[in-house]
Design an enzyme around this catalytic site. Structure first.
Site, short mmCIF file in Angstrom:
data_model
loop_
_atom_site.label_atom_id
_atom_site.label_comp_id
_atom_site.label_asym_id
_atom_site.label_seq_id
_atom_site.Cartn_x
_atom_site.Cartn_y
_atom_site.Cartn_z
N LYS A 75 -2.10 11.84 -12.52
CA LYS A 75 -2.61 10.48 -12.25
C LYS A 75 -4.08 10.63 -11.92
O LYS A 75 -4.45 11.43 -11.05
CB LYS A 75 -1.88 9.84 -11.07
CG LYS A 75 -2.42 8.44 -10.76
CD LYS A 75 -1.58 7.67 -9.78
CE LYS A 75 -1.84 8.06 -8.36
NZ LYS A 75 -1.17 7.16 -7.41
N ARG A 111 6.18 3.61 -6.06
CA ARG A 111 6.64 4.97 -5.75
C ARG A 111 6.46 5.30 -4.27
O ARG A 111 7.22 6.05 -3.69
CB ARG A 111 6.00 6.00 -6.67
CG ARG A 111 4.48 6.21 -6.60
CD ARG A 111 4.10 7.13 -5.47
NE ARG A 111 2.92 7.91 -5.71
CZ ARG A 111 2.00 8.19 -4.79
NH1 ARG A 111 2.09 7.68 -3.56
NH2 ARG A 111 0.99 8.96 -5.08
N GLN A 140 0.32 -2.73 0.85
CA GLN A 140 1.45 -1.84 0.63
C GLN A 140 2.67 -2.22 1.50
O GLN A 140 3.81 -1.91 1.15
CB GLN A 140 0.98 -0.41 0.96
CG GLN A 140 1.87 0.70 0.49
CD GLN A 140 2.12 0.75 -1.00
OE1 GLN A 140 1.20 0.60 -1.82
NE2 GLN A 140 3.38 0.91 -1.38
N ASN A 150 0.59 -5.37 13.77
CA ASN A 150 -0.54 -4.92 12.95
C ASN A 150 -1.81 -4.95 13.79
O ASN A 150 -1.99 -5.85 14.60
CB ASN A 150 -0.71 -5.84 11.72
CG ASN A 150 -1.64 -5.22 10.70
OD1 ASN A 150 -1.43 -4.08 10.27
ND2 ASN A 150 -2.69 -5.93 10.33
N GLY A 172 1.10 5.96 6.05
CA GLY A 172 -0.31 5.59 5.88
C GLY A 172 -1.26 6.77 5.79
O GLY A 172 -2.31 6.68 5.17
P1 NAD Z 1 -4.72 -2.38 2.92
O1 NAD Z 1 -6.19 -2.19 2.92
O2 NAD Z 1 -4.15 -3.49 2.13
O3 NAD Z 1 -4.21 -2.57 4.45
C1 NAD Z 1 -4.71 -1.73 5.47
C2 NAD Z 1 -3.78 -1.72 6.67
O4 NAD Z 1 -4.32 -0.83 7.65
C3 NAD Z 1 -3.66 -3.06 7.37
O5 NAD Z 1 -2.44 -3.09 8.07
C4 NAD Z 1 -4.84 -3.03 8.35
O6 NAD Z 1 -4.65 -3.91 9.43
C5 NAD Z 1 -4.80 -1.59 8.79
N1 NAD Z 1 -6.11 -1.04 9.16
C6 NAD Z 1 -7.27 -1.15 8.50
N2 NAD Z 1 -8.25 -0.46 9.13
C7 NAD Z 1 -7.68 0.10 10.22
C8 NAD Z 1 -8.14 0.93 11.28
N3 NAD Z 1 -9.42 1.33 11.32
N4 NAD Z 1 -7.27 1.32 12.22
C9 NAD Z 1 -5.97 0.94 12.17
N5 NAD Z 1 -5.46 0.16 11.19
C10 NAD Z 1 -6.30 -0.26 10.24
O7 NAD Z 1 -4.09 -0.98 2.52
P2 NAD Z 1 -2.66 -0.66 1.90
O8 NAD Z 1 -2.74 -0.65 0.42
O9 NAD Z 1 -1.61 -1.51 2.55
O10 NAD Z 1 -2.49 0.87 2.35
C11 NAD Z 1 -2.27 1.19 3.70
C12 NAD Z 1 -2.45 2.69 3.90
O11 NAD Z 1 -1.48 3.40 3.14
C13 NAD Z 1 -3.81 3.22 3.45
O12 NAD Z 1 -4.26 4.13 4.43
C14 NAD Z 1 -3.51 3.96 2.16
O13 NAD Z 1 -4.41 5.01 1.91
C15 NAD Z 1 -2.11 4.46 2.45
N6 NAD Z 1 -1.32 4.78 1.25
C16 NAD Z 1 -0.54 5.88 1.30
C17 NAD Z 1 0.24 6.22 0.20
C18 NAD Z 1 1.14 7.42 0.25
O14 NAD Z 1 1.69 7.80 -0.77
N7 NAD Z 1 1.36 7.99 1.41
C19 NAD Z 1 0.19 5.43 -0.95
C20 NAD Z 1 -0.58 4.26 -0.96
C21 NAD Z 1 -1.33 3.94 0.16
#
Ligand code: NAD
Length: 320
Positions: free
Chosen positions: A67, A110, A138, A159, A220
């Site tokens: 990817k 996924r 997400q 949140n 996250g």
């Molecule tokens: P998004 O930008 O739509 O949402 C961000 C979330 O994190 C919200 O709940 C927001 O309130 C919170 N947030 C933002 N800044 C913050 C901070 N400084 N401290 C605490 N909370 C904070 O993002 P998303 O698409 O929902 O993704 C959320 C997280 O999941 C991201 O960190 C992303 O990298 C991670 N992610 C992980 C995987 C995996 O496979 N593990 C896959 C996709 C996304």
């Protein structure tokens, strides 16, 4: 090669099909039939973009590929979302490229499927309450997939930006569950299963918040420095990860390992629970799954979507 467009993924891939693909590839990883290649992630010095690729080979499912993509923070000016990715599959018999598949929705599905697989295998048996920490893009995918993996009766949510909680309320309504926004101490005390999916760089859920038998899917943290859980909570839990090497470097368990609170060999692969080689929850009060996101997950859902597209006759064939 076949091309499956991003716009067609929603009509092809279901959360159920994603769950099956992810459960199978975690098992293949535990059986050492599938392995991930080292991740490349670079700041390219253009448009503040982070670009990289995650690849691997699943010798059981015969999926080879990568990817490619990343995060372009200024994409709004182009009318595009900031996360952009495409999955490329190759024929493992010949090395010829076999498919290009839109990777944006697949990534969401996924990631949701990974926490759902952990819930199927690690949730306390009589779990009734789902706790959601995080309300971004997400979070809705994670909640929907969790509700398919286990019959919850209620959702609690918190949140760091309360104005975003409407997404959790709307998603709970969509799947027919009551929702309540609460503080973290109540969420930790009352939820039987907790999913954390934020971009936090510091602990949100503390050890003293979590009471009674609980399963936590920490989703996250996918980069060095990110953190959602108190290392003291990690230290008193039974630990599982998608891939241990990623978990201790870019995943949630990086912090407890760095602080010397846990040893790497305290972490088991979730795939070993799927294959029956690890007993899973056992007598543990708290279990944690560290879902860091591996390339093989992307290949598994992309390979599944190519088959679905072929069956429906909507994959476009192009000569390379
Ligand atoms: P998004 O930008 O739509 O949402 C961000 C979330 O994190 C919200 O709940 C927001 O309130 C919170 N947030 C933002 N800044 C913050 C901070 N400084 N401290 C605490 N909370 C904070 O993002 P998303 O698409 O929902 O993704 C959320 C997280 O999941 C991201 O960190 C992303 O990298 C991670 N992610 C992980 C995987 C995996 O496979 N593990 C896959 C996709 C996304």
């Amino acid at each position: 090669m076949l091309v499956v467009a991003e716009k067609d993924i929603a009509g092809l891939m279901t959360p159920e099909a994603a769950f099956e693909a992810i459960e199978a590839v975690f098992a293949s990883m535990a059986r050492r039939k599938a392995y991930n290649f080292p991740v490349v992630r670079e700041a390219i010095g253009h448009e503040d973009a982070l670009y990289g690729f995650k690849g691997g080979f699943d010798g059981a499912g015969l999926a080879l590929g990568l990817k490619a993509g990343g995060y372009w923070p200024h994409n709004q000016k182009h009318g595009l979302i900031n996360h952009q990715s495409t999955v490329f599959l190759f024929d493992p018999d010949t090395g010829r490229v076999s498919a290009a598949v839109g990777g944006n929705l697949l990534t969401a599905l996924r990631t949701a499927a990974a926490s759902a697989v952990s819930i199927k295998y690690l949730a306390p048996k009589d779990a009734k309450v789902l706790g959601m920490i995080g309300a971004g893009h997400q979070s809705a995918f994670q909640m929907r997939a969790a509700a398919k993996a286990h019959a919850f009766e209620k959702v609690l949510g918190w949140n760091p930006h309360p104005e975003m909680l409407g997404r959790l309320k709307a998603t709970a309504a969509e799947i027919g569950l009551p929702f309540e926004a609460v503080e973290l101490d109540r969420l930790g005390a009352e939820a039987d299963v907790i999913i954390s999916i934020t971009s936090s760089f510091g602990p949100l859920l503390l050890s003293e918040h979590v009471k009674g038998p609980t399963h936590i899917a920490a989703m996250g943290t996918d980069t060095k420095g990110k953190q959602e859980l108190d290392p003291a909570l990690v230290a008193r839990a039974r630990l599982f990860a998608d891939e241990i090497a990623q978990s201790v470097t870019i995943g949630e368990f990086q912090h407890a390992v760095a602080q010397g609170l846990i040893a790497q060999d305290a972490i088991a692969e979730l795939g070993a629970v799927v294959t029956g080689d690890n007993p899973g929850r056992g007598e543990a009060e708290v279990t944690i799954f560290d879902g860091t996101g591996v390339g093989l997950q992307d290949l598994a859902v992309a390979a599944a979507v190519v088959e679905l597209a072929k069956a429906k006759g909507i994959a476009t064939s192009v000569e390379v």
